[in-house]
Design a protein around this motif. Structure first.
Motif, short mmCIF file in Angstrom:
data_model
loop_
_atom_site.label_atom_id
_atom_site.label_comp_id
_atom_site.label_asym_id
_atom_site.label_seq_id
_atom_site.Cartn_x
_atom_site.Cartn_y
_atom_site.Cartn_z
N UNK A 180 -14.56 -3.33 35.30
CA UNK A 180 -15.01 -2.33 34.37
C UNK A 180 -15.58 -1.04 34.67
N UNK A 181 -15.93 -1.21 36.18
CA UNK A 181 -16.57 0.02 36.71
C UNK A 181 -15.49 0.90 37.15
N UNK A 182 -15.56 2.18 36.76
CA UNK A 182 -14.61 3.23 37.03
C UNK A 182 -15.49 4.33 37.76
N UNK A 183 -14.86 5.06 38.65
CA UNK A 183 -15.15 6.14 39.27
C UNK A 183 -14.04 7.15 39.00
N UNK A 184 -14.44 8.24 38.30
CA UNK A 184 -13.62 9.35 37.83
C UNK A 184 -13.96 10.78 38.47
N UNK A 185 -13.17 11.62 38.58
CA UNK A 185 -13.12 12.81 38.87
C UNK A 185 -12.98 14.00 38.04
N UNK A 186 -13.82 14.92 37.74
CA UNK A 186 -13.74 15.70 36.93
C UNK A 186 -14.14 17.24 37.40
N UNK A 187 -13.09 18.08 37.23
CA UNK A 187 -13.40 19.53 37.83
C UNK A 187 -13.25 20.54 36.56
N UNK A 188 -14.28 21.45 36.62
CA UNK A 188 -14.08 22.36 35.48
C UNK A 188 -15.03 23.57 35.88
N UNK A 189 -14.72 24.94 35.34
CA UNK A 189 -15.40 25.86 35.78
C UNK A 189 -16.52 26.34 34.96
N UNK A 190 -16.70 25.58 33.71
CA UNK A 190 -18.06 25.88 32.93
C UNK A 190 -19.27 25.64 33.65
N UNK A 191 -20.36 26.08 33.37
CA UNK A 191 -21.61 25.86 33.90
C UNK A 191 -22.67 25.66 32.77
N UNK A 192 -22.30 25.04 31.68
CA UNK A 192 -23.48 24.90 30.85
C UNK A 192 -24.28 23.73 30.97
N UNK A 193 -25.12 23.41 30.59
CA UNK A 193 -26.26 22.40 30.83
C UNK A 193 -25.80 20.79 30.36
N UNK A 194 -25.83 20.11 31.48
CA UNK A 194 -25.45 18.91 31.30
C UNK A 194 -23.85 18.54 30.87
N UNK A 195 -22.99 19.49 31.12
CA UNK A 195 -21.70 19.87 30.67
C UNK A 195 -20.75 18.50 30.79
N UNK A 196 -20.89 17.80 32.25
CA UNK A 196 -20.13 16.82 32.32
C UNK A 196 -20.64 15.53 31.60
N UNK A 197 -21.87 15.56 31.85
CA UNK A 197 -22.51 14.09 31.04
C UNK A 197 -22.22 14.23 29.50
N UNK A 198 -22.30 15.34 29.01
CA UNK A 198 -22.09 15.56 27.52
C UNK A 198 -20.77 15.17 27.01
N UNK A 199 -19.54 15.79 27.97
CA UNK A 199 -18.33 15.63 27.53
C UNK A 199 -17.88 14.18 27.56
N UNK A 200 -18.38 13.49 28.84
CA UNK A 200 -17.93 11.93 28.80
C UNK A 200 -18.55 11.01 27.75
#
Length: 365
Positions: A300-320
Motif C-alpha cells: 500500500x506504500x506508494x512513491x509518486x512524482x509530481x511536477x508543477x510550476x506553481x509555488x503556492x503554500x503547501x501546494x503539493x500536500x494540499x493537492x494530494x
C-alpha cells in the motif's frame, strides 16, 4: 591584289582599308569606343585619342599607342622594358622591414585597447549610481522599499550610516552594507542546499529554531533563499546573492518547474494523474500538475512524482490531500534544471557554471 588586313605603310586603318566603320570614325573625329579607355586625348593640332584625325590633321601619338596595344605597327609592345614608368618606380621602391610592420600593428592594437576617456561631468552623466538603485539591483527589494531602508538608518557606505536619499555611489569601489552585511554588487555566488526536515526556510529565525543561515559558512555576503519549503518538507533549495535571479525564479510569470517525490498510502486509482493534470479545486483556486507518475509501489506504500510550476503554500500536500491521499513525506528533487542528485541531507554545495547558466537561461538573464 587582295589586302592582307594589316597596314604596312603607316596608314592608321590597320583593321583594313575601306572599312566603313573606320571611315565613319575619321569623319566624326572620335576614337573607337574600345580605344577610349587606353589613351589620353591628343594635344591640340594632333589626332584625337584612338588614332582619329585631330584638329591639325596630322598623325599623333594616340595611333601609335593604340596600334602597339593591339599588335599593330607604329608603336612598341608593352612588354619587358616597355612597361609603364609608374610600375617601374613602384617595383623599385624599398619595402618596409618586418620589424617596422610589427611596430605599426602593435600601435594599432594598443590604440584600440586603450580605455575610453572619462568625460567631465558637464559633458557626460553624473558619476556613480543612486544608492537605492544599487540596493534594488542587489535584491534588497523595490526602490521604494530600499528608500525606506535608507530612511531607517540601516544602510552604511564606507563605514558611515546614510540617511539622505539620492546619494550616488560607485558599486565597484564603495563598500555598501545593510544591517552590517555587505551586499553583492559584482561577484555572485550560487549554492544548492539539501534542506533537512525541521529546518525553517529563512536565513534567520527570531525564535531560535534551525534555519538556512546555520548551513551557510560565508556570512560576509547577504544571501537569499529561492522559494520556500515547508518546515517538514525536505529537499533542494537554492541560495544566492543575485537578487534579480532569485526574483525571477519564484515569479509565476516565468513558470519555473519544480519536481517533488511524495510518499502516500494506496491503493491509487488509475485516473489520479489525469485528475491532477486537469486541476484540483482548492480554497484559493484550481491547482494543476504538469506531470505525474508512480515511481515505486510496495504493497500500500506508494512513491509518486509530481511536477508543477506553481509555488503556492503547501501546494503539493494540499493537492494530494484533496484528492484523498495525504502525504506522509515530501522531498523536492529538482528546481528548474538543477537536480538534487545524490546530495546528502544537510549538505551545501556550490553550483556549477553549467547549472547557473541553465538557470539564467530559464528566466531570460
Amino acid at each position: 591584289m587582295r589586302s592582307s588586313g594589316r597596314n604596312t605603310g603607316g596608314n592608321r586603318d590597320y583593321r583594313g582599308a575601306g572599312n566603313k566603320r573606320d571611315e565613319k570614325q575619321k569623319r566624326t573625329g572620335r576614337p573607337r569606343p574600345e580605344e577610349r579607355r587606353h589613351e589620353k586625348p591628343g594635344k591640340p593640332g594632333g589626332p584625337g585619342k584612338g588614332g582619329g584625325p585631330g584638329k591639325g590633321g596630322g598623325p599623333g601619338k594616340g595611333g601609335k599607342a593604340a596600334g602597339a596595344a593591339r599588335g599593330g605597327p607604329g608603336g612598341k609592345r608593352v612588354t619587358g622594358s616597355g612597361a609603364p614608368k609608374t610600375r617601374a618606380r613602384n617595383a623599385s621602391a624599398p619595402q618596409r622591414p618586418r620589424e617596422y610592420e610589427a611596430q605599426l600593428e602593435e600601435r594599432h592594437r594598443a590604440r584600440h585597447r586603450a580605455p575610453a576617456p572619462r568625460l567631465p561631468k558637464t559633458f557626460g552623466e553624473e558619476e556613480g549610481e543612486r544608492l537605492q538603485k544599487v540596493l534594488a539591483r542587489a535584491g534588497m527589494g523595490s526602490r521604494r522599499s530600499c528608500e525606506e531602508l535608507i530612511a531607517q538608518a540601516r544602510v552604511e557606505v564606507n563605514g558611515k550610516i546614510v540617511v539622505e536619499q539620492g546619494l550616488r555611489v560607485d558599486p565597484e569601489k564603495d563598500e555598501i552594507k545593510v544591517d552590517g552585511l555587505t551586499i553583492a554588487t559584482q561577484s555572485h555566488v550560487f549554492f544548492a542546499l539539501n534542506k533537512p526536515a525541521g529546518v525553517v526556510s529563512a536565513m534567520e529565525d527570531p525564535d531560535g529554531r534551525p534555519c538556512l543561515g546555520d548551513y551557510v559558512q560565508n556570512r560576509e555576503t547577504r544571501l537569499f533563499h529561492v522559494g520556500r519549503l515547508d518546515t517538514e518538507t525536505e529537499g533542494l533549495i537554492l541560495l544566492t546573492n543575485h537578487g534579480e535571479l532569485a526574483h525571477r525564479l519564484t515569479h509565476p510569470r516565468y513558470g519555473v518547474q519544480k519536481t517533488y517525490l511524495a510518499a502516500v498510502q494506496g491503493p491509487l486509482p488509475r485516473d489520479l494523474g489525469k485528475r491532477l493534470k486537469e486541476g484540483i479545486r482548492l480554497d484559493d483556486g484550481y491547482a494543476r500538475a504538469d506531470h505525474f507518475r508512480v515511481v515505486q509501489n510496495t504493497g500500500k506504500n506508494y512513491l509518486v512524482e509530481v511536477s508543477l510550476h506553481e509555488g503556492r503554500r503547501h501546494i503539493v500536500r494540499r493537492m494530494l490531500a484533496e484528492a484523498g491521499f495525504p502525504v506522509d513525506k515530501l522531498v523536492r528533487t529538482r528546481f528548474g534544471p538543477v537536480s538534487l542528485g545524490d546530495q546528502k541531507s544537510g549538505w551545501l554545495r556550490r553550483m556549477t557554471n553549467t547549472e547557473v547558466g541553465m538557470l539564467m537561461g530559464e528566466v531570460g538573464l
